[in-house]
Design an enzyme around this catalytic site. Structure first.
Site, PDB file in Angstrom:
ATOM      1  N   PRO A   1      44.200 -20.982 127.478  1.00  0.00           N
ATOM      2  CA  PRO A   1      45.356 -21.746 126.823  1.00  0.00           C
ATOM      3  C   PRO A   1      46.381 -21.810 125.710  1.00  0.00           C
ATOM      4  CG  PRO A   1      42.944 -22.007 125.411  1.00  0.00           C
ATOM      5  CD  PRO A   1      43.122 -21.546 127.191  1.00  0.00           C
ATOM      6  N   ASN A   2      47.598 -22.616 126.191  1.00  0.00           N
ATOM      7  CA  ASN A   2      49.310 -22.452 126.295  1.00  0.00           C
ATOM      8  C   ASN A   2      49.500 -21.014 126.941  1.00  0.00           C
ATOM      9  OD1 ASN A   2      49.289 -23.608 122.942  1.00  0.00           O
ATOM     10  ND2 ASN A   2      47.674 -21.745 123.044  1.00  0.00           N
TER      11      ASN A   2
ATOM     12  N   ALA B   1      42.816 -17.784 123.630  1.00  0.00           N
ATOM     13  CA  ALA B   1      42.139 -18.002 122.409  1.00  0.00           C
ATOM     14  C   ALA B   1      40.854 -18.656 122.844  1.00  0.00           C
ATOM     15  CB  ALA B   1      42.803 -18.410 121.232  1.00  0.00           C
TER      16      ALA B   1
ATOM     17  N   HIS C   1      38.337 -14.810 122.585  1.00  0.00           N
ATOM     18  CA  HIS C   1      36.896 -15.314 121.001  1.00  0.00           C
ATOM     19  C   HIS C   1      36.565 -16.186 120.517  1.00  0.00           C
ATOM     20  CE1 HIS C   1      40.779 -12.191 121.915  1.00  0.00           C
ATOM     21  NE2 HIS C   1      41.619 -13.375 121.652  1.00  0.00           N
TER      22      HIS C   1
ATOM     23  N   ASP D   1      28.991 -18.686 129.096  1.00  0.00           N
ATOM     24  CA  ASP D   1      27.386 -19.454 130.108  1.00  0.00           C
ATOM     25  C   ASP D   1      27.974 -19.330 131.071  1.00  0.00           C
ATOM     26  OD1 ASP D   1      25.977 -19.000 127.181  1.00  0.00           O
ATOM     27  OD2 ASP D   1      25.703 -20.522 126.955  1.00  0.00           O
TER      28      ASP D   1
ATOM     29  N   GLU E   1      38.820  -9.655 133.598  1.00  0.00           N
ATOM     30  CA  GLU E   1      39.187 -10.027 131.988  1.00  0.00           C
ATOM     31  C   GLU E   1      41.014  -9.186 131.653  1.00  0.00           C
ATOM     32  OE1 GLU E   1      36.932 -11.005 128.663  1.00  0.00           O
ATOM     33  OE2 GLU E   1      38.620 -10.002 127.436  1.00  0.00           O
TER      34      GLU E   1
ATOM     35  N   SER F   1      48.924  -8.528 126.367  1.00  0.00           N
ATOM     36  CA  SER F   1      48.655  -7.742 124.988  1.00  0.00           C
ATOM     37  C   SER F   1      47.714  -7.225 124.841  1.00  0.00           C
ATOM     38  CB  SER F   1      49.311  -8.978 124.050  1.00  0.00           C
ATOM     39  OG  SER F   1      47.662  -9.662 123.897  1.00  0.00           O
TER      40      SER F   1
ATOM     41  N   ARG G   1      45.572  -5.685 117.818  1.00  0.00           N
ATOM     42  CA  ARG G   1      46.737  -6.908 116.898  1.00  0.00           C
ATOM     43  C   ARG G   1      45.457  -7.234 115.920  1.00  0.00           C
ATOM     44  NH1 ARG G   1      48.127 -11.675 121.111  1.00  0.00           N
ATOM     45  NH2 ARG G   1      49.150 -12.480 119.616  1.00  0.00           N
TER      46      ARG G   1
ATOM     47  N   ARG H   1      40.702 -10.790 116.877  1.00  0.00           N
ATOM     48  CA  ARG H   1      40.926 -10.249 118.543  1.00  0.00           C
ATOM     49  C   ARG H   1      40.322  -9.926 119.339  1.00  0.00           C
ATOM     50  NH1 ARG H   1      45.139 -14.009 119.792  1.00  0.00           N
ATOM     51  NH2 ARG H   1      46.743 -14.368 117.777  1.00  0.00           N
TER      52      ARG H   1
HETATM   53  C1  DQA Z   1      46.175 -13.121 124.895  1.00  0.00           C
HETATM   54  C2  DQA Z   1      45.275 -12.704 123.715  1.00  0.00           C
HETATM   55  C3  DQA Z   1      44.866 -13.542 123.471  1.00  0.00           C
HETATM   56  O1  DQA Z   1      44.635 -12.771 121.965  1.00  0.00           O
HETATM   57  C4  DQA Z   1      45.575 -14.920 123.170  1.00  0.00           C
HETATM   58  O2  DQA Z   1      44.906 -15.758 121.926  1.00  0.00           O
HETATM   59  C5  DQA Z   1      46.469 -15.306 124.578  1.00  0.00           C
HETATM   60  C6  DQA Z   1      46.766 -14.875 125.033  1.00  0.00           C
HETATM   61  C7  DQA Z   1      46.768 -12.480 126.148  1.00  0.00           C
HETATM   62  O3  DQA Z   1      47.098 -12.014 127.069  1.00  0.00           O
HETATM   63  O4  DQA Z   1      47.123 -11.193 125.360  1.00  0.00           O
HETATM   64  O5  DQA Z   1      46.869 -16.780 124.680  1.00  0.00           O
HETATM   65  O6  DQA Z   1      44.950 -13.306 126.381  1.00  0.00           O
END
Ligand code: DQA
Length: 146
Positions: free
Chosen positions: A9-10, A77, A80, A87, A98, A102, A107, A111
């Site tokens: 997401p995002n 996100a 976390h 699963d 993974e 960042s 942070r 996280r």
């Molecule tokens: C992230 C770190 C996560 O905590 C955050 O929710 C993200 C991006 C990163 O690539 O640094 O969406 O995965």
């Protein structure tokens, strides 16, 4: 297809989103770089992004039978929060790394915990978009041997 790259997401907003943390590189640029890096080593790379937990789980299930040999994932996100994605990884039993753009350990406290990290071959965090390429470098050495 050999390598599946999943972004959660995002991450479709990379380039616009909090550039002080995530930089100005777009997801399309990152994905194109990974596809090119894989192709140069003779590996086929597929990319997938979703803002929806269930869609990511469905894609992981499909990976079990589509020839995927390794997965790179930035779960965003969901890292976390998602027991369900954990699963799914346990169910499909495909090795994965993974990746975080960042340094999640520098942070907020929430996280620092990942539901996936102990199942992963390795975790890369804090190297910006380059982290994806570093992870792909590992995948190439593992799958192609160079
Ligand atoms: C992230 C770190 C996560 O905590 C955050 O929710 C993200 C991006 C990163 O690539 O640094 O969406 O995965």
């Amino acid at each position: 297809m050999d390598v599946l790259v999943i972004n959660g997401p995002n991450l479709n907003t990379l380039g616009l989103r909090e550039p002080d943390i995530y930089g100005s590189t777009t997801l399309a640029e990152i994905e194109a770089g990974l596809v090119a890096q894989g192709a140069a080593a003779g590996l086929e790379v597929d990319t997938f992004q979703s803002n929806h937990e269930g869609a990511i789980i469905d894609r992981l299930h499909a990976a079990r039978t589509d020839g995927t040999r390794f997965i790179l994932i930035n779960p965003g996100a969901f890292t976390h929060t998602s027991v369900a994605i954990r699963d799914a990884f346990a169910a499909v039993d495909i090795p994965f790394c993974e990746v975080h753009i960042s340094n999640v350990h520098a942070r907020e406290e929430f996280r620092r915990h990942s539901y996936l990290a102990d199942l992963a071959v390795g975790v890369l965090a804090g190297f910006g978009p380059r982290g994806y390429l570093m992870a792909m470098d590992y995948v190439i050495s593992r799958l192609v041997g160079r």
